[in-house]
Scaffold this active site. Structure first.
Site, PDB file in Angstrom:
ATOM      1  N   ASP A 175       0.807  -1.215   0.000  1.00 47.93           N
ATOM      2  CA  ASP A 175       0.000   0.000   0.000  1.00 47.93           C
ATOM      3  C   ASP A 175       0.848   1.277   0.000  1.00 47.93           C
ATOM      4  OD1 ASP A 175       1.001  -0.333   2.508  1.00 47.93           O
ATOM      5  OD2 ASP A 175      -0.860   0.100   3.577  1.00 47.93           O
ATOM      6  N   HIS A 195      25.278   1.914 -18.059  1.00 51.51           N
ATOM      7  CA  HIS A 195      24.148   2.315 -17.214  1.00 51.51           C
ATOM      8  C   HIS A 195      24.284   1.705 -15.819  1.00 51.51           C
ATOM      9  CE1 HIS A 195      21.487   3.218 -20.984  1.00 51.51           C
ATOM     10  NE2 HIS A 195      22.357   4.180 -20.718  1.00 51.51           N
ATOM     11  N   ASP A 197      21.631  16.743 -17.466  1.00 49.69           N
ATOM     12  CA  ASP A 197      22.280  15.449 -17.715  1.00 49.69           C
ATOM     13  C   ASP A 197      23.774  15.689 -17.924  1.00 49.69           C
ATOM     14  OD1 ASP A 197      22.957  12.881 -18.420  1.00 49.69           O
ATOM     15  OD2 ASP A 197      21.814  12.842 -20.278  1.00 49.69           O
ATOM     16  N   HIS A 201      28.368   3.922 -27.946  1.00 49.36           N
ATOM     17  CA  HIS A 201      27.077   4.605 -27.921  1.00 49.36           C
ATOM     18  C   HIS A 201      27.106   5.830 -28.826  1.00 49.36           C
ATOM     19  CE1 HIS A 201      28.778   7.726 -25.288  1.00 49.36           C
ATOM     20  NE2 HIS A 201      29.287   6.765 -24.545  1.00 49.36           N
ATOM     21  N   HIS A 248      16.007  11.623 -21.978  1.00 47.89           N
ATOM     22  CA  HIS A 248      16.121  11.289 -23.396  1.00 47.89           C
ATOM     23  C   HIS A 248      14.843  11.827 -24.028  1.00 47.89           C
ATOM     24  CE1 HIS A 248      19.176   7.763 -22.761  1.00 47.89           C
ATOM     25  NE2 HIS A 248      19.674   8.958 -22.493  1.00 47.89           N
ATOM     26  N   TYR A 271      35.768   3.374 -23.212  1.00 47.50           N
ATOM     27  CA  TYR A 271      35.511   2.367 -22.188  1.00 47.50           C
ATOM     28  C   TYR A 271      36.408   1.159 -22.465  1.00 47.50           C
ATOM     29  CZ  TYR A 271      31.483   5.430 -22.235  1.00 47.50           C
ATOM     30  OH  TYR A 271      30.692   6.542 -22.245  1.00 47.50           O
ATOM     31  N   GLU A 297      30.167  14.746 -20.564  1.00 45.63           N
ATOM     32  CA  GLU A 297      28.863  15.105 -21.147  1.00 45.63           C
ATOM     33  C   GLU A 297      28.447  16.501 -20.703  1.00 45.63           C
ATOM     34  OE1 GLU A 297      24.365  13.183 -21.423  1.00 45.63           O
ATOM     35  OE2 GLU A 297      25.685  12.639 -19.763  1.00 45.63           O
TER      36      GLU A 297
END
Length: 439
Positions: A39, A242, A270, A349, A360, A387, A406
């Site tokens: 609940d 991620h 971001d 990516h 996004h 990476y 980024e």
């Protein structure tokens, strides 16, 4: 704190109505509360499309737009309920919502079926985002069947159904001054959160402690929640794109990759920064980091009217490939390596994405068969990375290093504005910041 005027939400509804054409109706539902366990519920987060058109932040509401009605915008929402409000919080109620949010008509949720049936009847085209809320889909299809099955009662169902997202998401792609100002503020708050995390980092601290520093800074500055699950990956964890486990201890000699941003009044920031736990980049770390930073600068040059994600990615990929070739992580001829996308072993990516109410964010990346070019008022990220897993077939000194940088950019008439410039990213600046925090 900055906010979007209710008149701007009204203007958005009017613009969408004009795009829909005559004898059209659009139905846009709000988000529902989602059960976390038994609940208890997750913190409510409004549907982005619904919020964009209303600014109304309660669950279970319905927005209806009718292009051929004397009441073009209608909100159906929860009524006032003294007992429910004692347990779960205050409600605006449909009467107050009409005046406060500038709707032409409002109804209580208990009148949902009758209201929708009346509004749908005799409209020629229905705009609706099928699949977003399957339970509500069933409601809409049921009402359409009722209209189709009773022509003798004067019922007539829309004969055309179109996806409202084609129109609405094109609108959302281009930000207003008010939206850009809020995003600028979200980026500033997030930038200071990243600085705080850099200053806190030390041997023996944990990834989740850095995460806590970020989230505390967001909340104390008016942004209660992050825009997405924060990524705090140290050492080889940075090579999980991620990664959100965030439970490892920071080790001497490792880098930490933090990908995090706050959500302010629905709008996302971001940011990603990568920095050394002990405050000093090793020679191999600095060599790889310098390549990624140079790649980002090359991509930035393409963020302008007429530029595109593919142009930005091509510029960044060339720099990354050249750098990897010079360090001996790739072998061969530069042009052939670029053509074969050999860099994808270490950079898998894309270069970036739209940013707005969703991290996004919505908006087509192509116009027909052609790639979409950047235009003023678009907001996007640029995020090259490298990476190199601990078991990669490369010289040992480069293994276990993950780097991403980024930033968030808004396209202007003559180029772009970097909304996240407040976070250091040059090697000397990062090391100076961390050195000062330890003194």
């Amino acid at each position: 704190m900055l906010s979007i005027a209710k008149s701007e939400f009204k203007a958005r509804r009017e613009r969408l109505l004009a795009m829909m054409g005559d004898n059209s109706i659009a139905i846009i539902p709000a988000a529902n509360e989602v059960t976390r366990s038994r609940d208890t519920e997750y913190a409510f987060r409004q549907d982005s499309d619904f919020y964009y058109l209303t600014g109304f932040n309660e669950p279970d509401a319905i927005l209806v737009l009718c292009s051929s009605s004397v009441t073009p915008s209608t909100l159906i929402c929860r009524d006032k309920d003294k007992q429910a409000e004692i347990w779960h919080g205050r409600r605006i109620g449909f009467e107050k919502a009409k005046t406060d949010y500038l709707f032409d008509a409002t109804y209580a949720l208990s009148e949902l079926d009758d209201t929708l049936l009346t509004l749908l009847n005799t409209q020629q085209t229905l705009f609706y985002a099928q699949g977003t809320y399957p339970a509500f889909d069933s409601k809409v299809w049921g009402l359409l069947n009722t209209l189709r099955c009773a022509p003798k009662s004067g019922y007539q169902a829309p004969h055309t159904i179109k996806d409202i997202r084609a129109l609405l998401h094109e609108m959302r792609l281009f930000k207003s001054d008010a939206e850009i100002n809020i995003m600028r503020q979200a980026c500033e708050v997030s930038a200071q959160g990243h600085i705080r995390a850099m200053q806190f980092a030390k041997l023996g601290a944990t990834e989740y402690q850095l995460e806590a520093e970020l989230h505390h800074h967001y909340a104390i500055n008016g942004a209660r929640f992050p825009a997405y699950s924060s990524i705090v990956g140290s050492g080889d964890n940075a090579n999980i794109l991620h990664y959100t486990q965030n439970d490892a201890e920071l080790a001497d000699g490792d880098l930490v990759l933090i990908d995090s941003g706050c959500e302010l009044q629905g709008y996302a920031a971001d940011i990603t920064r990568t920095f050394p736990v002990n405050g000093t980049f090793s020679e191999p770390q600095a060599a790889l980091y310098s390549i990624v930073l140079a790649a980002q600068h090359a991509a930035f040059n393409e963020v302008k009217p007429g530029g595109s994600f593919s142009k930005a990615n091509a510029a960044a990929s060339k720099v990354l490939t050249q750098g990897l070739l010079e360090l001996g992580l790739l072998q061969g001829e530069l042009e052939q390596l670029i053509a074969s996308q050999a860099y994808k072993v270490f950079y898998m990516h894309g270069i970036g994405h739209w940013l707005g109410l969703d991290v996004h964010d919505v908006g087509d990346y192509k116009c027909g068969e052609k790639e979409r070019c950047f235009e003023p008022r678009m907001v996007l990220t640029i995020e090259p990375g490298l990476y190199i897993n601990h078991d990669a077939n490369v010289p040992k000194q480069f293994r276990g290093i993950g780097i991403r940088i980024e930033d968030n950019l808004v396209v202007t008439k003559h180029g772009h504005e970097n909304l996240t410039v407040g976070v250091p990213k040059a090697i000397n600046d990062i090391e100076a910041l961390m050195r000062a925090s330890k003194s």
